[in-house]
Design an enzyme around this catalytic site. Structure first.
Site, PDB file in Angstrom:
ATOM      1  N   GLY A  28       0.789  -1.223   0.000  1.00  0.00           N
ATOM      2  CA  GLY A  28       0.000   0.000   0.000  1.00  0.00           C
ATOM      3  C   GLY A  28       0.817   1.266   0.000  1.00  0.00           C
ATOM      4  CB  CYS A  29       4.219   2.060   0.858  1.00  0.00           C
ATOM      5  SG  CYS A  29       4.936   3.507   1.593  1.00  0.00           S
ATOM      6  CD  GLN A  30       1.166   6.931  -4.297  1.00  0.00           C
ATOM      7  OE1 GLN A  30       1.874   7.928  -4.175  1.00  0.00           O
ATOM      8  NE2 GLN A  30      -0.028   6.968  -4.852  1.00  0.00           N
ATOM      9  CB  SER A  31       8.055   5.002  -1.722  1.00  0.00           C
ATOM     10  OG  SER A  31       7.632   6.319  -1.917  1.00  0.00           O
TER      11      SER A  31
END
Length: 137
Positions: free
Chosen positions: A49-52
């Site tokens: 769920g983290c874009q990075s």
């Protein structure tokens, strides 16, 4: 890991005059994270769920002390990881599981000033860390 304690974090953060200074401070905090151990930047430790691309690793040393490690390809996310680690550092696994960090996050006004995606990333970092700690208990 050479990070300030919670009180110093709050003092330094609230001393910043605007969000440009606060983001600069967040990035600086990320530069003080300990390097993640070898072989932990693998999908098992990737924060969903983290874009990075972000990794969180919770290990226990021989004395039963929790050690927190994290890394990201984003400087701001590394700083967010550092803030989360500052909140949890020095706590036992049981204390980490019981601590409600929303109060501290609210005091720092992070969610009010982060984009929706960054706020979701913060939540994913906390959830990933808590899941790993729960697996150790």
């Amino acid at each position: 890991m050479n990070l300030p304690n919670k009180k110093k974090l709050l003092q330094n953060f609230l001393r910043c005059r605007n969000w440009e200074e606060k983001y600069s401070y967040i990035i600086t905090l990320g530069n003080h994270l300990s390097p993640i151990p070898n072989n932990t930047d693998i999908p098992k430790y990737l924060v969903p769920g983290c874009q990075s691309r972000t990794w969180i690793t919770v290990l226990v040393d021989n004395d039963g002390i929790i050690k927190l490690y994290g890394d990201s390809n984003s400087s701001i996310v590394k700083g967010i990881i550092a803030i989360v680690f500052i909140i949890y550092q020095g706590l036992t696994p049981k204390e980490i599981i019981q601590l409600k960090i929303r109060f501290i996050i609210k005091k720092l006004n992070l969610n009010e000033n982060f984009t929706f995606a960054r706020s979701e990333g913060l939540q994913s970092i906390v959830s990933t860390l808590l899941n790993q700690v729960k697996n150790l208990v």
